[in-house]
Scaffold this active site. Sequence first.
Site, PDB file in Angstrom:
ATOM      1  N   PHE A 128       0.854  -1.193   0.000  1.00  0.00           N
ATOM      2  CA  PHE A 128       0.000   0.000   0.000  1.00  0.00           C
ATOM      3  C   PHE A 128       0.893   1.248   0.000  1.00  0.00           C
ATOM      4  O   PHE A 128       1.912   1.271   0.705  1.00  0.00           O
ATOM      5  CB  PHE A 128      -0.860  -0.058   1.264  1.00  0.00           C
ATOM      6  CG  PHE A 128      -1.982   0.933   1.309  1.00  0.00           C
ATOM      7  CD1 PHE A 128      -3.180   0.681   0.664  1.00  0.00           C
ATOM      8  CD2 PHE A 128      -1.840   2.114   2.012  1.00  0.00           C
ATOM      9  CE1 PHE A 128      -4.221   1.597   0.720  1.00  0.00           C
ATOM     10  CE2 PHE A 128      -2.877   3.032   2.075  1.00  0.00           C
ATOM     11  CZ  PHE A 128      -4.071   2.771   1.425  1.00  0.00           C
ATOM     12  N   ASP A 205       2.285  -5.024   8.777  1.00  0.00           N
ATOM     13  CA  ASP A 205       1.052  -4.266   8.578  1.00  0.00           C
ATOM     14  C   ASP A 205      -0.093  -5.279   8.488  1.00  0.00           C
ATOM     15  O   ASP A 205      -0.085  -6.164   7.627  1.00  0.00           O
ATOM     16  CB  ASP A 205       1.153  -3.450   7.286  1.00  0.00           C
ATOM     17  CG  ASP A 205      -0.071  -2.574   7.079  1.00  0.00           C
ATOM     18  OD1 ASP A 205      -1.196  -3.035   7.381  1.00  0.00           O
ATOM     19  OD2 ASP A 205       0.086  -1.436   6.608  1.00  0.00           O
ATOM     20  N   TYR A 230     -10.881   0.503  10.897  1.00  0.00           N
ATOM     21  CA  TYR A 230     -12.097   0.900  10.159  1.00  0.00           C
ATOM     22  C   TYR A 230     -12.425  -0.038   9.002  1.00  0.00           C
ATOM     23  O   TYR A 230     -13.381   0.182   8.281  1.00  0.00           O
ATOM     24  CB  TYR A 230     -11.989   2.346   9.663  1.00  0.00           C
ATOM     25  CG  TYR A 230     -10.755   2.665   8.847  1.00  0.00           C
ATOM     26  CD1 TYR A 230     -10.669   2.281   7.514  1.00  0.00           C
ATOM     27  CD2 TYR A 230      -9.687   3.348   9.406  1.00  0.00           C
ATOM     28  CE1 TYR A 230      -9.542   2.570   6.763  1.00  0.00           C
ATOM     29  CE2 TYR A 230      -8.551   3.649   8.671  1.00  0.00           C
ATOM     30  CZ  TYR A 230      -8.491   3.256   7.340  1.00  0.00           C
ATOM     31  OH  TYR A 230      -7.370   3.547   6.612  1.00  0.00           O
ATOM     32  N   LYS A 231     -11.607  -1.089   8.813  1.00  0.00           N
ATOM     33  CA  LYS A 231     -11.886  -2.058   7.750  1.00  0.00           C
ATOM     34  C   LYS A 231     -12.736  -3.187   8.343  1.00  0.00           C
ATOM     35  O   LYS A 231     -13.899  -2.980   8.636  1.00  0.00           O
ATOM     36  CB  LYS A 231     -10.568  -2.516   7.119  1.00  0.00           C
ATOM     37  CG  LYS A 231      -9.903  -1.347   6.367  1.00  0.00           C
ATOM     38  CD  LYS A 231      -8.534  -1.636   5.822  1.00  0.00           C
ATOM     39  CE  LYS A 231      -8.011  -0.389   5.084  1.00  0.00           C
ATOM     40  NZ  LYS A 231      -6.610  -0.497   4.708  1.00  0.00           N
ATOM     41  N   ARG A 379     -11.740  -4.709  -6.809  1.00  0.00           N
ATOM     42  CA  ARG A 379     -11.678  -5.514  -5.579  1.00  0.00           C
ATOM     43  C   ARG A 379     -13.086  -5.781  -5.072  1.00  0.00           C
ATOM     44  O   ARG A 379     -13.886  -4.861  -4.909  1.00  0.00           O
ATOM     45  CB  ARG A 379     -10.919  -4.770  -4.477  1.00  0.00           C
ATOM     46  CG  ARG A 379      -9.438  -4.739  -4.637  1.00  0.00           C
ATOM     47  CD  ARG A 379      -8.750  -4.341  -3.341  1.00  0.00           C
ATOM     48  NE  ARG A 379      -9.410  -3.226  -2.655  1.00  0.00           N
ATOM     49  CZ  ARG A 379      -8.957  -2.644  -1.558  1.00  0.00           C
ATOM     50  NH1 ARG A 379      -7.852  -3.079  -0.988  1.00  0.00           N
ATOM     51  NH2 ARG A 379      -9.599  -1.640  -1.005  1.00  0.00           N
TER      52      ARG A 379
HETATM   53  C1  LIG Z   1      -5.893   0.730   4.570  1.00  0.00           C
HETATM   54  C2  LIG Z   1      -4.406   0.624   4.669  1.00  0.00           C
HETATM   55  C3  LIG Z   1      -3.649   1.662   5.227  1.00  0.00           C
HETATM   56  C4  LIG Z   1      -4.327   2.920   5.667  1.00  0.00           C
HETATM   57  O1  LIG Z   1      -3.526   3.781   6.422  1.00  0.00           O
HETATM   58  P1  LIG Z   1      -4.218   5.041   7.128  1.00  0.00           P
HETATM   59  O2  LIG Z   1      -3.121   5.707   7.840  1.00  0.00           O
HETATM   60  O3  LIG Z   1      -5.323   4.533   7.982  1.00  0.00           O
HETATM   61  O4  LIG Z   1      -4.798   5.905   6.042  1.00  0.00           O
HETATM   62  C5  LIG Z   1      -2.280   1.470   5.349  1.00  0.00           C
HETATM   63  N1  LIG Z   1      -1.682   0.325   4.922  1.00  0.00           N
HETATM   64  C6  LIG Z   1      -2.393  -0.687   4.370  1.00  0.00           C
HETATM   65  C7  LIG Z   1      -1.702  -1.931   3.923  1.00  0.00           C
HETATM   66  C8  LIG Z   1      -3.772  -0.557   4.209  1.00  0.00           C
HETATM   67  O5  LIG Z   1      -4.471  -1.546   3.652  1.00  0.00           O
END
Ligand SMILES: *Cc1c(COP(=O)(O)O)cnc(C)c1O
Length: 410
Positions: A128, A205, A230-231, A379
């Site tokens: 990401f 992560d 939040y996921k 997705r």
């Molecule tokens: C959703 C996601 C994020 C989101 O980071 P935020 O700081 O909450 O915006 C980071 N890394 C991964 C792998 C994600 O899927």
Amino acid sequence: MSVPDEIRLLDERDPLRDFRDRFVAPDDENLVAYLDGNSLGRPPRATADALAGLVTDGWGSRLIRSWSEGWMDWPLTIGDRLAEATLGAAEGQTAVADSTTVCLYKLLRGAAAMRPGRDEIVGDRQNFPTDGYVVQAVADELGLTVRWIESDPAGGVTPEQVGEVLTERTAVVTLSHTAYRSAYLTDLPAITELAHRAGALTVWDLCHSVGSVPLALDEWGVDFAAGCTYKFLNAGPGAPAFMYVRGEHLDRFAQPIWGWMGHRRPFDMAPGYQPAPGMRRLLSGTPPITGLVGVAEGVALVAEAGIERIRAKAVELTELVVRLTDQWLAPHGVRLASPRDPGRRGAHVTVTHPDGPALSERLIAAGVIIDHRAPDAIRVGLSPLTTSFSEAYRAMAVFRDLVRHARRCG
Ligand SMILES: *Cc1c(COP(=O)(O)O)cnc(C)c1O
């Protein structure tokens, strides 16, 4: 649209079927399916009540006294509940605070400092974007070099790839457990062991794993981890993230954002930073109490449902979507871009099509909420507490009807 008996039976036999009613029903007649719970989980009904209660009771009536009546401990007590329900971690190693981005920065910066003399970080180029930016920022700040792994976008990082770049110069290996693009489940225990054998630390992560895949961080020897709430935890837009620090590292661990809430005695208002003992040192500023309400409710639902049952349903849901992709979509140029092996797949299914962006727009206009990932990926997120088999089936039927005409419509 009618749904075949075979699919209706899957819903009838689903031990988690009643959880759907524990979430706010969308007021949207056009909505066929919400298949983006892996990006923004739906709101639990209990969260609406708990937030209203916070406004009238804790915040409204107890006012500032609430800080000493519990709020100060929420980042750690709610962290412990999250750890027990989803991380496979004993208490005292998890805190809820900040965004995932900030948490990753704190952990990576602190981890790299625990390996002085080593000058490389291992990361995944396909991770990401925020993860990549944080890796580069920490590397630039500390004068380290990033050894990027080029993983397969339809798969993920393998232990072999990590083995190729690990050396006695590696300070930290930082990767996602579940790939945000393909849902590939990385072999976390094997990679953690490889890193440790090379003398390196790991920062994982867990954004797409927490609340959807069982984890055993203590058992797997994970050093550090962070992830979203939040996921799959349904804590709400912008709800704070979590950090895990292995207990044995805590005394020596220093995070870079020194603030009064991580201080040993915040109310001494004293000059000179002294980190608090335990996980409290991971905190920086005032805890986000409104967001923590959503985390507590989301975690409670996952704990009640049980992560093993959630995982079992995720496997069934993704198997259904893969099967319908093969039957209905593949003949029209749609390609599966997630692992076929459910043991290596998280809770979403990614497909690609040359008209990906246009198809995504049409799916959303037709009431099937998926998300598009550039350049050509779609997705399909399958959140076991809120997605039914009938819902997934109906969505795939809409997809089939749209893709049949995709080429003709351009
Ligand atoms: C959703 C996601 C994020 C989101 O980071 P935020 O700081 O909450 O915006 C980071 N890394 C991964 C792998 C994600 O899927």
